[in-house]
Design a protein around this motif. Structure first.
Motif, PDB file in Angstrom:
ATOM      1  N   GLY A  36       0.773  -1.235   0.000  1.00  0.00           N
ATOM      2  CA  GLY A  36       0.000   0.000   0.000  1.00  0.00           C
ATOM      3  C   GLY A  36       0.798   1.276   0.000  1.00  0.00           C
ATOM      4  O   GLY A  36       0.222   2.367  -0.099  1.00  0.00           O
ATOM      5  N   ARG A  37       2.122   1.200   0.099  1.00  0.00           N
ATOM      6  CA  ARG A  37       2.927   2.425   0.081  1.00  0.00           C
ATOM      7  C   ARG A  37       3.035   3.035  -1.310  1.00  0.00           C
ATOM      8  O   ARG A  37       3.299   4.237  -1.454  1.00  0.00           O
ATOM      9  CB  ARG A  37       4.333   2.148   0.611  1.00  0.00           C
ATOM     10  CG  ARG A  37       4.413   1.942   2.101  1.00  0.00           C
ATOM     11  CD  ARG A  37       5.826   1.596   2.515  1.00  0.00           C
ATOM     12  NE  ARG A  37       6.264   0.296   2.008  1.00  0.00           N
ATOM     13  CZ  ARG A  37       7.508  -0.156   2.064  1.00  0.00           C
ATOM     14  NH1 ARG A  37       8.463   0.618   2.577  1.00  0.00           N
ATOM     15  NH2 ARG A  37       7.816  -1.362   1.603  1.00  0.00           N
ATOM     16  N   GLY A  38       2.853   2.221  -2.326  1.00  0.00           N
ATOM     17  CA  GLY A  38       3.019   2.696  -3.694  1.00  0.00           C
ATOM     18  C   GLY A  38       1.771   2.513  -4.526  1.00  0.00           C
ATOM     19  O   GLY A  38       0.743   2.008  -4.051  1.00  0.00           O
ATOM     20  N   GLU A  39       1.877   2.912  -5.780  1.00  0.00           N
ATOM     21  CA  GLU A  39       0.725   2.805  -6.668  1.00  0.00           C
ATOM     22  C   GLU A  39       0.541   1.364  -7.144  1.00  0.00           C
ATOM     23  O   GLU A  39       1.489   0.572  -7.172  1.00  0.00           O
ATOM     24  CB  GLU A  39       0.912   3.730  -7.875  1.00  0.00           C
ATOM     25  CG  GLU A  39       2.144   3.421  -8.717  1.00  0.00           C
ATOM     26  CD  GLU A  39       2.363   4.450  -9.798  1.00  0.00           C
ATOM     27  OE1 GLU A  39       1.504   4.555 -10.695  1.00  0.00           O
ATOM     28  OE2 GLU A  39       3.398   5.137  -9.757  1.00  0.00           O
ATOM     29  N   PRO A  40      -0.670   1.010  -7.507  1.00  0.00           N
ATOM     30  CA  PRO A  40      -0.927  -0.363  -7.976  1.00  0.00           C
ATOM     31  C   PRO A  40      -0.144  -0.675  -9.251  1.00  0.00           C
ATOM     32  O   PRO A  40       0.053   0.194 -10.106  1.00  0.00           O
ATOM     33  CB  PRO A  40      -2.439  -0.354  -8.248  1.00  0.00           C
ATOM     34  CG  PRO A  40      -2.976   0.783  -7.453  1.00  0.00           C
ATOM     35  CD  PRO A  40      -1.896   1.832  -7.450  1.00  0.00           C
ATOM     36  N   THR A  41       0.311  -1.895  -9.357  1.00  0.00           N
ATOM     37  CA  THR A  41       1.002  -2.352 -10.559  1.00  0.00           C
ATOM     38  C   THR A  41       0.897  -3.862 -10.649  1.00  0.00           C
ATOM     39  O   THR A  41       0.897  -4.561  -9.618  1.00  0.00           O
ATOM     40  CB  THR A  41       2.486  -1.939 -10.556  1.00  0.00           C
ATOM     41  OG1 THR A  41       3.166  -2.614 -11.633  1.00  0.00           O
ATOM     42  CG2 THR A  41       3.175  -2.282  -9.259  1.00  0.00           C
ATOM     43  N   VAL A  99       3.298   1.288 -14.590  1.00  0.00           N
ATOM     44  CA  VAL A  99       4.541   1.389 -13.823  1.00  0.00           C
ATOM     45  C   VAL A  99       5.685   0.728 -14.576  1.00  0.00           C
ATOM     46  O   VAL A  99       6.776   1.290 -14.705  1.00  0.00           O
ATOM     47  CB  VAL A  99       4.366   0.756 -12.430  1.00  0.00           C
ATOM     48  CG1 VAL A  99       5.715   0.635 -11.727  1.00  0.00           C
ATOM     49  CG2 VAL A  99       3.407   1.592 -11.589  1.00  0.00           C
ATOM     50  N   ALA A 100       5.453  -0.472 -15.092  1.00  0.00           N
ATOM     51  CA  ALA A 100       6.500  -1.160 -15.837  1.00  0.00           C
ATOM     52  C   ALA A 100       6.890  -0.367 -17.078  1.00  0.00           C
ATOM     53  O   ALA A 100       8.077  -0.243 -17.407  1.00  0.00           O
ATOM     54  CB  ALA A 100       6.028  -2.567 -16.224  1.00  0.00           C
ATOM     55  N   ARG A 101       5.918   0.196 -17.747  1.00  0.00           N
ATOM     56  CA  ARG A 101       6.214   0.971 -18.958  1.00  0.00           C
ATOM     57  C   ARG A 101       7.021   2.224 -18.620  1.00  0.00           C
ATOM     58  O   ARG A 101       7.894   2.641 -19.384  1.00  0.00           O
ATOM     59  CB  ARG A 101       4.918   1.344 -19.688  1.00  0.00           C
ATOM     60  CG  ARG A 101       4.207   0.153 -20.306  1.00  0.00           C
ATOM     61  CD  ARG A 101       2.986   0.581 -21.125  1.00  0.00           C
ATOM     62  NE  ARG A 101       3.389   1.349 -22.308  1.00  0.00           N
ATOM     63  CZ  ARG A 101       3.787   0.807 -23.445  1.00  0.00           C
ATOM     64  NH1 ARG A 101       3.844  -0.512 -23.570  1.00  0.00           N
ATOM     65  NH2 ARG A 101       4.105   1.564 -24.473  1.00  0.00           N
ATOM     66  N   SER A 102       6.748   2.810 -17.462  1.00  0.00           N
ATOM     67  CA  SER A 102       7.500   4.005 -17.087  1.00  0.00           C
ATOM     68  C   SER A 102       8.967   3.675 -16.840  1.00  0.00           C
ATOM     69  O   SER A 102       9.860   4.490 -17.134  1.00  0.00           O
ATOM     70  CB  SER A 102       6.884   4.650 -15.840  1.00  0.00           C
ATOM     71  OG  SER A 102       7.133   3.863 -14.679  1.00  0.00           O
TER      72      SER A 102
END
Length: 346
Positions: A194-199, A248-251
């Motif tokens: 929960g600390r980061g954005e969903p991926t 996220v992976a694409r970034s």
């Protein structure tokens, strides 16, 4: 002990491409023919020490020399040596020769082995650069290598070079398969707790190891149930997750494209080539895989920074580049270069 004909003569080259995971050695005649070759394990002086690393390399050189029909002998200490030298010149492109002082130290260690009358050591990225230059072209261009790590070199015909320390985060590096894997795990962990954005990385990263949560993977890595070195397997997982549309992976893929172009652009600028038509060569397992998003991103960003640069991916083995650099040193004729390229399909 084995005995054979005089395979390597005046003007011949002992070509060495020693990477972190594997080493290729070739004995090359003055006419560019490959007289003998061998492959062995990786070359890691920072891990085992310079002399033990050279000992390991010596065994591979002895195998290549034996393949070329040269006299080899057991020195009595478990190490096979080559009697009378192997070639006129050693052209060694070595991983972990990242600083000029390291190149000098390794060159001195190689000279003590007596394999040739002259020895030149370069970082292994120079092998990719030389291997990827078109046949008949002068040594002029820039190469970016992205395998386990990332590095960039540039070269001009007058001998001037552009390079980076490339020894990790302390020298400002980001990227490479190792770096991408760590980023994938970092984002996956933060997405799960929960600390980061969903991926989707929170699912695909542990799933690669047959686990159902990132927590389970963290525990397995921390306790050694999964060897920590296996985290490097996550770079392809990152690319596949990005190709499936995960933001996220694409970034992270986009960030790697920008990093590759930053390295190439600075090298081109240092050599005064930013506005000239010049090859920018991409090598290493990550770049040679030709991931569409990464490949397209590099070409688009580089076109904006260096519009005349010509991007190409090098698939020829780096030992070809080490051999060509050796033939450059011995002033071998163009026919020798052509013969060597033909042997490796370059």
């Amino acid at each position: 002990m084995s005995r054979g004909g005089p395979a390597a003569g005046r003007g011949s080259v002992l070509a060495v491409d020693a990477g972190n995971s594997k080493t290729d050695v070739a004995v090359i005649g003055a006419d560019g023919s490959v007289l003998g070759s061998a492959r062995g394990g990786g070359f890691q002086p920072p891990v085992v020490g310079v002399e033990p690393a050279i000992d390991g390399l010596a065994a591979i050189v002895a195998d290549a020399a034996a393949d070329a029909g040269l006299l080899t002998e057991d020195g009595g200490d478990g190490l096979v040596t080559v009697s009378g030298g192997v070639a006129g010149h050693v052209s060694a492109c070595l991983a972990n020769a990242d600083l000029p002082v390291e190149e000098r130290e390794l060159a001195a260690a190689l000279r003590r082995r007596g394999w040739a009358r002259s020895t030149e050591v370069r970082n292994d990225t120079f092998a990719i650069l030389r291997a990827g230059l078109p046949a008949g072209a002068e040594p002029r261009g820039v190469a970016v290598v992205c395998g386990a790590g990332i590095n960039c070199v540039g070269m001009l015909p007058d001998g001037r070079t552009a390079r980076f320390p490339a020894i990790g985060r302390i020298s400002g590096d980001w990227g490479g398969g190792s770096g991408l894997s760590e980023e994938a795990l970092w984002f996956a962990a933060r997405a799960e707790d929960g600390r980061g954005e969903p991926t989707e990385l929170a699912r695909t990263v542990p799933g690669h190891f047959g686990l159902d949560s990132v927590y389970a993977l963290i525990e397995a890595l921390h306790l050694g149930r999964i060897p920590y070195a296996r985290r490097h397997e996550l770079a392809p997982v990152l690319f596949a997750t990005g190709a499936a549309g995960d933001a996220v992976a694409r970034s992270l893929v986009d960030r790697l494209a920008a990093e590759v172009v930053a390295l190439a652009g600075v090298a081109l600028e240092r050599l005064g080539l930013l506005d000239e038509e010049v090859p920018v060569l991409l090598g290493g397992s990550v770049l040679a895989a030709r991931h569409p998003q990464l490949d397209d991103g590099i070409r688009e960003l580089l076109a904006a920074r260096a519009p005349k640069a010509v991007v190409d991916v090098v698939v020829a083995p780096p030992v070809l580049g080490a051999g060509l650099l050796g033939l450059d040193h011995t002033a071998a004729p163009a026919e020798a270069h052509t013969r060597l390229r033909a042997h490796y399909g370059g």
